[in-house]
Design a protein around this motif. Structure first.
Motif, PDB file in Angstrom:
ATOM      1  N   ARG A 134      -9.356 -82.273  13.749  1.00  0.00           N
ATOM      2  CA  ARG A 134      -9.528 -82.743  12.362  1.00  0.00           C
ATOM      3  C   ARG A 134      -8.437 -83.748  12.016  1.00  0.00           C
ATOM      4  NH1 ARG A 134     -11.717 -81.059   7.307  1.00  0.00           N
ATOM      5  NH2 ARG A 134     -10.261 -80.828   5.575  1.00  0.00           N
ATOM      6  N   THR A 175      -8.139 -77.249  14.551  1.00  0.00           N
ATOM      7  CA  THR A 175      -8.291 -76.094  13.669  1.00  0.00           C
ATOM      8  C   THR A 175      -9.439 -75.236  14.182  1.00  0.00           C
ATOM      9  OG1 THR A 175      -9.896 -77.106  12.159  1.00  0.00           O
ATOM     10  CG2 THR A 175      -7.568 -77.544  11.734  1.00  0.00           C
ATOM     11  N   SER A 176      -9.485 -73.984  13.737  1.00  0.00           N
ATOM     12  CA  SER A 176     -10.487 -73.067  14.285  1.00  0.00           C
ATOM     13  C   SER A 176     -11.897 -73.429  13.839  1.00  0.00           C
ATOM     14  CB  SER A 176     -10.163 -71.629  13.867  1.00  0.00           C
ATOM     15  OG  SER A 176     -10.115 -71.511  12.458  1.00  0.00           O
ATOM     16  N   SER A 183     -13.870 -84.500  11.044  1.00  0.00           N
ATOM     17  CA  SER A 183     -13.771 -83.226  11.760  1.00  0.00           C
ATOM     18  C   SER A 183     -14.748 -83.107  12.921  1.00  0.00           C
ATOM     19  CB  SER A 183     -13.992 -82.071  10.785  1.00  0.00           C
ATOM     20  OG  SER A 183     -12.989 -82.038   9.803  1.00  0.00           O
ATOM     21  N   GLY A 218     -11.549 -73.733   5.550  1.00  0.00           N
ATOM     22  CA  GLY A 218     -11.557 -73.812   7.008  1.00  0.00           C
ATOM     23  C   GLY A 218     -11.912 -72.514   7.706  1.00  0.00           C
ATOM     24  N   CYS A 219     -12.241 -71.458   6.949  1.00  0.00           N
ATOM     25  CA  CYS A 219     -12.636 -70.187   7.558  1.00  0.00           C
ATOM     26  C   CYS A 219     -14.070 -69.896   7.129  1.00  0.00           C
ATOM     27  CB  CYS A 219     -11.708 -69.064   7.115  1.00  0.00           C
ATOM     28  SG  CYS A 219     -11.984 -67.508   7.995  1.00  0.00           S
TER      29      CYS A 219
END
Length: 378
Positions: A306, A300-301, A324, A99-100
């Motif tokens: 999501r 989420t970032s 997402s 997720g990053c």
């Protein structure tokens, strides 16, 4: 105070497809290598001895909607053997990077190699502890009990890896903002590593990678090839008996970006595209691909809004699907949904270039190509 580890701190003692190391290198145990140190003044310390890293068998509980592979899976063992990493660390390296967009498992592994050479016995005189060489103040900010064993410790590898991932992801967000504002220029990974070494304020002041961080950035990036296998999916095939058991999550399955390695259109970072992007207009209805229970539903970032649905087990292995970049979430954690039930509306939240659905299939803890699982739309 800068968010990163500054050049004034004691030098640390303790997620591309680059070339792979040869077989002899892959068999080398990283924990036996000498520690590498970051930029800035170096205080030479004599280590009391390197301790052998032990397996941490209690690390692997699959909680919530994020994929963490079991230590018994052959996949992490293959990746660990190729990279020369303790197999028990692989799921945590992957989870920490999940997720990053700017952080990959290989990047985290290369940093740990540079910081400690994978030694958990870092020098007390430097005030840095564990494989990621956290000081007490740094641990107070970034440390958590990641594996749920009741204690948060920089000497717990799972806790340390996850804390390093949180720190890197936060710094990546800071330098992304600086680059968007036109205050800095350069590769996002380089800028993130520089912020780790000297702090985001120094990066902003230099307009890019400051001289004090150049050596650290170069050394970490030089180690990336050793750990490239950690970025690869270990299991990508649907079980033969399963067939196309998932319904279309959007009415038309028009693929705009397939599953597989790609360069992210916003960050420029090359890593595994963990799902399939389907064309969908802003506000188009998104449906559950199979009946199950919602285990994650939040903003989420990177993924934006999501939703993760757990469908139970198929051939003895857990199956989950994710949805997402939604403009709206229409379900809640704990809710049971049927095949074709609305889960939200398509959108472009998070790191996205326009409205679409990013759809993932997670089978037995691994991202896998969703397309063999999907029945034809219409």
């Amino acid at each position: 105070m800068n968010a990163g580890r500054t050049a004034q701190d004691p030098a640390p003692s303790g997620a591309a497809a680059p070339a792979q190391p040869d077989a002899e290198e892959r068999r080398e145990q990283p924990k036996q290598r000498r520690k590498r140190r970051g930029p800035g003044p170096v205080v030479l310390l004599v280590l009391p001895g390197l301790v052998t890293l032990s397996g941490v068998a209690g690390f692997f509980a699959l909680n919530g909607g994020f994929p963490v592979e079991s230590e018994q899976d052959a996949g992490p063992e293959r990746s660990a053997a190729a990279a020369g990493v303790d197999a028990s660390y692989v799921p945590w390296l992957r989870k920490a990077a999940d997720g990053c967009a700017a952080v990959t498992p290989s990047l985290l592994a290369a940093q740990i190699d540079q910081l400690s050479g994978w030694s958990n016995d870092t020098g007390e005189l430097s005030g840095q502890k564990g494989i990621a060489a956290f000081t007490g103040d740094q641990w107070e900010k970034w440390g958590e009990d990641a594996d749920g064993n009741g204690r948060s410790s920089p000497r717990d590898p799972a806790d340390a890896v996850m804390a390093l991932g949180r720190q890197d992801c936060s710094l990546a967000g800071e330098v992304t903002g600086l680059r968007t504002e036109g205050r800095v220029n350069g590769d996002l990974v380089d800028l993130t590593l520089a912020a780790f070494a000297t702090g985001a304020d120094e990066v902003a002041g230099a307009g890019g990678v400051p001289d004090a961080a150049a050596a650290y950035v170069a050394e970490v990036k030089g180690l990336l090839s050793r750990y490239a296998s950690l970025d690869e999916a270990d299991s990508g095939a649907a079980p033969a008996a399963a067939g196309a058991i998932l319904a279309a999550p959007v009415p038309a399955l028009t693929v705009t970006s397939p599953y597989g390695s790609r360069q992210h259109p916003l960050t420029g970072v090359t890593k595994l595209h963990t799902g399939v992007d389907f064309a969908a207009a802003q506000g188009a209805q998104v449906y559950a691909a199979r009946g199950g229970q919602v285990v994650f539903a939040a903003l989420t970032s990177a993924y934006g809004n999501r939703v993760v649905v757990d469908h139970g087990t198929i051939e003895g292995k857990r199956l989950q699907t994710t949805y997402s970049h939604l403009s709206r979430i229409d379900v809640a954690v704990g809710q049971t949904v049927a095949t074709g039930a609305p889960v939200g509306l398509a959108g472009s939240t998070g790191l996205s270039t326009g409205p679409h659905l990013h759809f993932e299939v997670i089978y037995d803890g691994y991202y896998t190509d969703p397309q063999p699982w999907l029945a034809p739309s219409g």
